[in-house]
Scaffold this motif. Structure first.
Motif, PDB file in Angstrom:
ATOM      1  N   GLN B 615       0.897  -1.135  -0.019  1.00  0.00           N
ATOM      2  CA  GLN B 615      -0.049   0.228  -0.103  1.00  0.00           C
ATOM      3  C   GLN B 615       0.822   1.393  -0.120  1.00  0.00           C
ATOM      4  O   GLN B 615       0.576   2.282  -0.990  1.00  0.00           O
ATOM      5  CB  GLN B 615      -1.040   0.009   1.074  1.00  0.00           C
ATOM      6  CG  GLN B 615      -2.116   1.183   1.126  1.00  0.00           C
ATOM      7  CD  GLN B 615      -3.181   0.993   1.985  1.00  0.00           C
ATOM      8  OE1 GLN B 615      -3.390  -0.296   2.433  1.00  0.00           O
ATOM      9  NE2 GLN B 615      -4.021   1.825   1.815  1.00  0.00           N
ATOM     10  N   PHE B 618       1.934   1.905  -3.251  1.00  0.00           N
ATOM     11  CA  PHE B 618       0.714   2.497  -4.485  1.00  0.00           C
ATOM     12  C   PHE B 618       0.619   4.148  -3.661  1.00  0.00           C
ATOM     13  O   PHE B 618       0.517   4.848  -4.829  1.00  0.00           O
ATOM     14  CB  PHE B 618      -0.657   1.804  -3.985  1.00  0.00           C
ATOM     15  CG  PHE B 618      -0.681   0.622  -4.673  1.00  0.00           C
ATOM     16  CD1 PHE B 618      -0.503   0.572  -6.019  1.00  0.00           C
ATOM     17  CD2 PHE B 618      -1.253  -0.651  -4.081  1.00  0.00           C
ATOM     18  CE1 PHE B 618      -0.589  -0.626  -6.867  1.00  0.00           C
ATOM     19  CE2 PHE B 618      -1.279  -1.788  -4.885  1.00  0.00           C
ATOM     20  CZ  PHE B 618      -1.071  -1.740  -6.204  1.00  0.00           C
ATOM     21  N   LEU B 634      -4.197   7.982   0.966  1.00  0.00           N
ATOM     22  CA  LEU B 634      -4.984   6.560   0.321  1.00  0.00           C
ATOM     23  C   LEU B 634      -5.506   5.864   1.386  1.00  0.00           C
ATOM     24  O   LEU B 634      -4.995   5.712   2.520  1.00  0.00           O
ATOM     25  CB  LEU B 634      -3.719   5.802  -0.507  1.00  0.00           C
ATOM     26  CG  LEU B 634      -4.109   4.370  -0.929  1.00  0.00           C
ATOM     27  CD1 LEU B 634      -5.094   4.687  -1.846  1.00  0.00           C
ATOM     28  CD2 LEU B 634      -2.975   3.749  -1.518  1.00  0.00           C
ATOM     29  N   SER B 637      -6.424  -0.044  -0.860  1.00  0.00           N
ATOM     30  CA  SER B 637      -6.213  -0.739  -2.260  1.00  0.00           C
ATOM     31  C   SER B 637      -6.516  -2.134  -2.079  1.00  0.00           C
ATOM     32  O   SER B 637      -6.185  -2.840  -1.140  1.00  0.00           O
ATOM     33  CB  SER B 637      -4.829  -0.725  -2.341  1.00  0.00           C
ATOM     34  OG  SER B 637      -4.281   0.855  -2.593  1.00  0.00           O
ATOM     35  N   HIS B 658      -8.203   1.826  -5.828  1.00  0.00           N
ATOM     36  CA  HIS B 658      -7.899   2.488  -4.807  1.00  0.00           C
ATOM     37  C   HIS B 658      -8.948   3.389  -4.248  1.00  0.00           C
ATOM     38  O   HIS B 658      -9.642   4.106  -4.934  1.00  0.00           O
ATOM     39  CB  HIS B 658      -6.555   3.586  -5.186  1.00  0.00           C
ATOM     40  CG  HIS B 658      -5.514   2.687  -5.820  1.00  0.00           C
ATOM     41  ND1 HIS B 658      -4.729   1.795  -5.255  1.00  0.00           N
ATOM     42  CD2 HIS B 658      -5.015   2.612  -7.054  1.00  0.00           C
ATOM     43  CE1 HIS B 658      -3.622   1.472  -6.077  1.00  0.00           C
ATOM     44  NE2 HIS B 658      -4.003   1.716  -7.201  1.00  0.00           N
TER      45      HIS B 658
END
Lengths: 181, 879
Positions: B615, B618, B634, B637, B658
């Protein structure tokens, strides 16, 4: 799903079988070593690996060890230790064929004195033998007789025709060199 | 010259290494002898050996000195001494990477490889290919083709292997040699056959049809080389693997045929050494039961051969782990091996038996193991413990026997790894079998009284804090824990303080005495211990369940690396606003509740570590895109990319979802599998069914052959109707196609627009909820409170068992089951499932589902959260 899981463990078919071959003395020092891929790229990592392998194997009398995700097949004679390394998925019997071939070829090359001093005195021969057994990680030959023939070191038996010519040849050479000197 | 060394040896005590004292500079100095005429082959061979020895020992040769020596060596080609020449080839190969201008020997080598002396030709081919680059290869291509089909086996083999090595750099040239390789494959020489088969496969491996043809052809012809057979089996199983779950009949037949052929070969001459490694044909077992028997009979044959003894037992071991039923047939043989004098074999045999054995044989086996446990090394002990742990999962009823055994092992001497595995297994047993909790915990208490490993002590203390208060007499553990505070180092002391606090928070009677102990801990030398004691004491003295639940029983649920990053950012940009813990991404995998898998612990743990960082990766990737800067942190995901195409189509697209506070970003990883096309401006157009609104597309600029690139689509989560979170999107990939030449990579200027329809993409409730583990669900339930609580009853008519219902609910909501409530006890008609998660935006969300088995399954769902919306969403989506 278990089926697929098993399949994942299978190895990609490849001719690249051998990751490394090395010969150590009875203190674990390297006498001869060839690494065929980038598993141990630096000399430091190689030495470290050899040390680990040696410590794990020198006391035991078996022929196989699993270490650092590698399959190691080995064999010892007097003060020498022969190792062949492949991936953990590799067929042990193929690696076994390599170590046996190396050992048998050296046995003949060194006239049964498979020991450190004799090996070092004939190191050129050992280099050539190994070169004929494994090339870049691929098993080139697994028959010790073939290997010796390829490096022109067939056991000199006076009764065989081939070696008579060889003896003559080498005698000629000898005389030639002594004159030239 | 050798004589001289001998003398030195004797002086220094003999047996030493004549090459030991070699100085690099001295040896290179000696290499000048190469320039003398006439050449003295013996002397030169010796010097070359020294140079090779130095390189072999890892001595670094500089480019200049290597080049100098190399040039001197080229003179040696004038001599016709065979050994000298061979040593030259070796030196060329060794120096090909360190010396400049190695290509100057090309003509000498070409002469040798086409010359009359067969013993030079093979090695010359190999040396030549080592120094050849792509451009020069064209010039020697003709010779290479001839070498491959040469009558002399060593030349042919050398040609084939060199071609294989060259594939890496000059695939396009080498693939033109297929016909020659094909011819070599029917050679009489077994090694040539093996090498040819290997080369053919390496050239064709991306063309399944061609590989397929190859397999059937060689099956018809038959192969002579055992090596080649091994290769063939692997290729065939590879094909099967690519076919997926529907193995074609053809392959099965092919392989069965080969297997039979193989067996007859084995009978005829004693090449049993080359019997297939069992795991190589393991895939056959599930698809073709009679074969398992064959493999076993082969195994037995080899077992009788002392020489390959160990070699065989190890694959057996692997087979047992992967497919126990296959090995059951030869259990009798294995039982004999248990008494083998070689302890490693005995261990492997016994662990194999443990994995395959029946419930009845366990006691007997355990006795046998304990008889030699002290004689084997730690590494094997670990293997045994892992086997026992796996066995406990299989036969939970046997846990008392095994627990006792594990404890007696724990008392013995052993290293960290060994103890760790035992403690892991015990903890695992305790978690799986509530009735073993009391005995297990008291044994572990005993263990930490004398435990030199800090990590283990802290782990056990943590476990005591979690499980201890739930036992009948929690007070008996206090003494052990407090002893740690007195006797151990600071890390253990700190862990002990936390454990004490947990007892205090869950047991009111003990609170006064715990407070006294904690007060004493406040005098500790160590900061951390003092801080913890002070903090816990103050929280406990408030006597508020909610506070204790938040700060003592259920710890932080955020990802540690994420917390570090966000805090760092916060200190860089100081602001008036207090730090908000909700801006920290949550831990993607709950770290405390690790399940011991049947696979060895080391293997099972790695992926979890990766998941934790995934994560973060990402997060970084997305943060680098300007359009996504303002979305906030974020939040989640999706775990595995969803395939939106078949894996074998022209374009392969996979999607990762996401989730942000009020947006979603869809990441499409696209791969172009056509080598004559380049795609540009690739976007994935999405048509939402309802509610959602597509904001923008970030195209992948260009998509070259086999190089994946990502295209993003930004979508706003519906605001008017917050409960409509589930939605289906229809997706179409739009792009501009440009044709290109697969060989040169040149692209045509003109292109045309095109589109490609993808499969629909589903967004579900689970995408909005992050799993969070609440170690103490009851405390968390009280903590959230009933301000936003809703309860409804549903009937699940399509499900027939409680297990099925539980799995469905967990998957559907994407929440973390707590208190092991995802495991339904056998023969029960009712069960309560506890689920915890955090809703997008940072709202705690808890769900309690009471299930009762009637005709179908009746379910009463109660949801609590810190806001109203998540509760509504859960109710709306379940209904």
């Amino acid at each position: 799903c278990q089926f697929l899981y098993i399949l994942c463990l299978l190895q990609e078919p490849s001719l690249y079988t051998v990751k490394a071959v090395f010969i150590l003395d009875n203190d674990g020092n390297r006498l001869l070593a060839k690494y065929y891929d980038e598993t141990y790229p630096s000399i430091k990592e190689q030495r470290n690996f050899e040390k680990n392998v040696f410590n794990k194997t020198y006391k035991t009398d078996s022929e196989i060890a699993f270490l650092e995700g590698m399959t190691i097949i080995y064999k010892s004679s007097i003060d020498l230790y022969f190792y062949v390394v492949g991936s953990s998925q590799e067929n042990e019997l193929m690696l076994m064929a390599v170590v046996t071939c190396l050992f048998d070829a050296l046995m003949q090359l060194l006239r049964k004195n498979v020991e450190k001093r004799s090996l070092l005195e004939n190191l050129d021969g050992a280099f050539l033998v190994l070169d004929e057994i494994v090339d870049g990680g691929v098993i080139l030959e697994s028959d010790p007789q073939q290997v010796l023939q390829k490096v022109n070191r067939v056991d000199e038996n006076p009764f065989s025709e081939h070696s008579v010519t060889q003896v003559l040849q080498s005698a000629k050479e000898q005389i030639k060199w002594s004159i030239l000197k | 010259m050798l004589k001289k060394f001998d003398k030195k040896d004797e002086e220094s005590g003999g047996g030493s290494n004549p090459f030991q004292q070699l100085e690099k500079s001295a040896v290179l100095q000696e290499a000048r002898v190469f320039n003398e005429t006439p050449i003295n082959p013996r002397k030169c061979v010796h010097i070359l050996t020294k140079i090779l020895y130095l390189i072999n020992q890892g001595e670094h040769l500089g480019s200049t000195e290597a080049t100098e020596a190399f040039f001197a060596m080229t003179k040696l080609f004038q001599s016709n001494d065979p050994i000298l020449r061979r040593m030259c080839y070796l030196t060329i190969k060794e120096m090909s990477t360190i010396s400049d201008d190695v290509i100057i020997v090309t003509s000498s080598l070409t002469k040798d490889m086409t010359g009359k002396d067969d013993s030079y030709r093979g090695p010359a081919v190999r040396a030549l290919c080592k120094i050849t680059d792509n451009t020069m290869l064209q010039a020697i291509e003709r010779y290479m083709k001839q070498a491959i089909i040469d009558k002399v086996s060593s030349v042919s083999s050398s040609g084939l292997i060199s071609a294989l090595h060259l594939l890496k750099t000059s695939f396009d040239v080498v693939k033109r040699w297929v016909n020659e390789a094909q011819e070599a494959a029917s050679s009489e020489n077994i090694m040539v056959q093996y090498h040819a088969l290997g080369l053919l496969y390496h050239i064709r491996k991306n063309d399944r049809l061609a590989v397929n043809k190859m397999v059937s052809k060689f099956t018809r012809q038959g192969l002579k080389s055992p090596f080649a057979y091994c290769m063939m089996i692997r290729i065939a199983s590879r094909l099967l693997e690519e076919e997926g779950r529907k193995p074609r009949k053809l392959y099965k037949c092919t392989l069965v045929q080969m297997q039979e052929f193989k067996l007859s070969v084995t009978d005829r001459n004693a090449v049993s050494v080359f019997t297939l490694r069992s795991s190589d044909c393991l895939w056959l077992i599930p698809s073709c039961p009679p074969l398992a028997q064959n493999i076993e009979s082969q195994g037995e044959g080899a077992l009788s051969n002392r020489k390959v003894h160990d070699l065989v037992s190890s694959p057996h071991h692997q087979v047992a782990m992967k497919h126990p039923s296959a090995v059951t047939a030869c259990n009798l043989d294995l039982e004999n091996l248990v008494t083998d004098s070689n302890r490693s074999i005995a261990t492997l045999a016994i662990t194999t038996l443990l994995k395959t054995g029946s419930e009845g044989s366990i006691d007997r086996l355990m006795k046998q193991i304990s008889s030699f446990m002290s004689e084997i090394s730690d590494e094997f002990k670990v293997v045994v413990v892992q086997a026992i742990s796996a066995l406990c999962q299989k036969y939970p009823r046997k846990h008392t026997t095994m627990m006792n055994f594990l404890f007696s092992m724990l008392r013995e001497e052993g290293g960290f790894e060994y103890k760790r595995v035992i403690v892991d297994s015990i903890i695992h047993i305790i978690e799986e079998n509530p009735e073993s909790r009391e005995t297990g915990l008291s044994h572990l208490c005993e263990f930490i009284e004398d435990c030199e490993f800090t990590v283990l002590a802290t782990r056990i203390l943590h476990l005591l804090g979690r499980e201890g208060p739930k036992t009948q007499t929690p007070s008996k553990y206090i003494r052990f824990i407090y002893n740690r505070v007195i006797l151990e180092n600071e890390e253990v002391r700190a862990a002990a303080v936390s454990a004490l606090a947990k007892f205090g928070a869950q047991n009111e009677e003990m609170l006064p005495s715990i407070s006294v102990l904690l007060k004493r801990c406040m005098m500790d030398d160590d900061n951390e211990v003092r801080d913890r004691a002070t903090f816990y004491l103050n929280v406990l003295e408030q006597k508020q369940k909610v506070l204790s639940a938040t700060f003592i029983l259920n710890g932080l649920t955020v990802s540690i690396s994420g917390l570090e990053r966000v805090l760092h950012q916060y200190t860089l940009e100081p602001s008036e606003k207090p730090f908000d813990l909700k801006s920290v991404p949550l831990a993607t995998t709950p770290l405390t509740e690790q399940r011991l898998d049947v696979t060895p612990a080391a293997v099972a743990k790695q992926p979890e570590k990766l998941a934790a960082t995934r994560q973060d990766i990402f997060q970084e990737q997305l943060a680098a895109i300007p359009e996504f800067k303002d979305l906030g942190p974020l939040y989640k995901s999706s775990s595995d990319p969803i395939a939106l195409t078949e894996t074998e189509t022209e374009y392969v697209v996979r999607c990762t979802k996401h989730t942000f506070a009020s947006h979603m970003v869809f990441q499409f990883d696209c791969t172009n599998t056509l080598n004559d096309q380049v795609l540009e401006k690739v976007t994935v157009q999405m048509e939402p069914a309802e509610g959602y609104e597509v904001l923008s597309y970030i195209p992948a600029r260009s998509l070259l052959y086999n190089q994946p690139a990502a295209s993003y689509t930004l979508v706003a989560v519906p605001e008017e109707d917050p409960t409509a979170v589930a939605c289906t999107f229809s997706c179409t990939m739009k792009f501009k196609v440009k044709d290109c030449d697969p060989n040169t990579g040149e692209t045509e200027e003109e292109g045309y627009e095109d589109e490609y329809v993808l499969e629909d993409l589903e967004v579900t409730v689970a995408d909005h909820i992050q799993k969070v583990l609440k170690p103490n669900f009851g405390a968390a339930w009280d903590e959230v409170g009933d301000e936003f609580e809703k309860e409804e009853t549903f009937t699940l008519s399509s499900v027939n068992t409680l297990e099925e219902a539980v799995t469905n609910i967990v998957n559907f909501l994407g929440m973390q089951p707590c208190e092991r409530s995802d495991r339904v006890p056998e023969n029960k008609n009712a069960h309560t499932l506890y689920l915890a998660g955090v809703f997008r935006g940072g709202y705690d969300l808890l769900v309690r589902a009471r299930l009762a088995l009637t005709d179908g399954v009746t379910m009463q769902v109660t949801a609590r959260s810190t806001a109203e919306i998540p509760v509504d969403i859960i109710m709306a989506s379940v209904g």
